[in-house]
Design an enzyme around this catalytic site. Structure first.
Site, short mmCIF file in Angstrom:
data_model
loop_
_atom_site.label_atom_id
_atom_site.label_comp_id
_atom_site.label_asym_id
_atom_site.label_seq_id
_atom_site.Cartn_x
_atom_site.Cartn_y
_atom_site.Cartn_z
N GLY A 140 12.75 -18.85 -38.51
CA GLY A 140 11.42 -18.29 -38.26
C GLY A 140 10.93 -17.29 -39.29
N HIS A 163 6.21 -27.52 -46.20
CA HIS A 163 7.36 -28.27 -46.69
C HIS A 163 7.81 -27.66 -48.02
CE1 HIS A 163 9.99 -31.75 -47.01
NE2 HIS A 163 9.67 -31.81 -48.30
C1 GRF Z 1 11.07 -23.73 -44.60
O1 GRF Z 1 11.73 -23.97 -45.81
C2 GRF Z 1 9.94 -24.71 -44.41
O2 GRF Z 1 9.38 -25.16 -45.59
C3 GRF Z 1 10.63 -25.86 -43.72
O3 GRF Z 1 11.59 -25.27 -42.88
C4 GRF Z 1 11.97 -24.00 -43.41
C5 GRF Z 1 11.79 -23.01 -42.32
O4 GRF Z 1 12.30 -21.74 -42.66
N1 GRF Z 1 9.68 -26.70 -43.03
P1 GRF Z 1 12.00 -20.52 -41.69
O5 GRF Z 1 12.47 -20.92 -40.30
O6 GRF Z 1 10.53 -20.27 -41.74
O7 GRF Z 1 12.79 -19.37 -42.21
#
Ligand code: GRF
Length: 196
Positions: A11, A108
């Site tokens: 998160g 992404h």
């Molecule tokens: C991020 O790298 C995002 O691009 C991908 O999942 C990851 C989530 O990271 N969809 P976080 O939970 O926001 O730290």
């Protein structure tokens, strides 16, 4: 602009957006956090921030249609304007997609359409970038549809790949860009400079 978050793990992107709202850099309010993972960092962060948060998954709702209806009900109950997938490892159901079509964003950690689709998440993405010998990678923010990582691209930021990069150093550089760029993109949307 009321923001609903779906997140499965850490998160950190969600937190970056919450912080921007709190500091007045982004004219928006987090309204609800939903996670399929009862032990996720995202739910702990929501709790610490005093944001309504829910664990909803096939464990709480074994019937996929009921789960979809429940997601929709929660989004509506909390008066969601924009849905943000921030590291959400599940597909949304057809009712939720139809109800919020054009108002669901995903982030992404690569330059889609390169290195996207099923199974391309976390370190797999950065491994693929290094294996392909790409000189640059980046961050993509896109609308969500029925398929992983396929919806219309809203914004992209480029990140250089260094010759000395490992998966970990590259992942850290991309994540830093994600936090900054997701907020910047939402600011543009909130200010009406970027149409969805
Ligand atoms: C991020 O790298 C995002 O691009 C991908 O999942 C990851 C989530 O990271 N969809 P976080 O939970 O926001 O730290």
């Amino acid at each position: 602009m009321n923001l609903a978050f779906f997140a499965s793990h850490r998160g950190s992107n969600m937190q970056a957006i919450i912080d921007a709202c709190k500091e007045g850099r982004l004219q928006a309010q987090p309204c609800v956090v939903i996670s399929n993972n009862s032990g996720s960092g995202a739910l702990l962060r929501a709790q610490a921030e005093g944001i309504p948060h829910y664990h909803r998954s096939s464990n709480t709702h074994p019937d996929p249609d009921r789960l979809d209806e429940e997601m929709c009900r929660l989004l509506q109950h909390h008066r969601t304007d924009l849905v943000i997938l921030a590291g959400y490892m599940r597909k949304l159901g057809p009712k939720t997609l139809a109800e919020y079509r054009g108002r669901i964003l995903n982030i992404h950690p690569a330059l889609l359409p390169r290195h996207g689709g099923q199974g391309m998440y976390g370190s797999h993405v950065h491994e693929a970038v290094l294996a392909a010998g790409d000189r640059e990678t980046g961050v993509t923010i896109h609308l969500v549809d029925e398929e992983y990582d396929r919806g219309a691209i809203i914004a992209q930021a480029r990140v250089p790949v260094l010759e000395t990069d490992t998966v970990d150093t590259l992942a850290a550089r991309v994540l830093e860009t994600e936090h900054r760029f997701f907020v910047e993109t939402l600011v543009e949307i909130a200010q009406g400079k970027l149409d969805l």
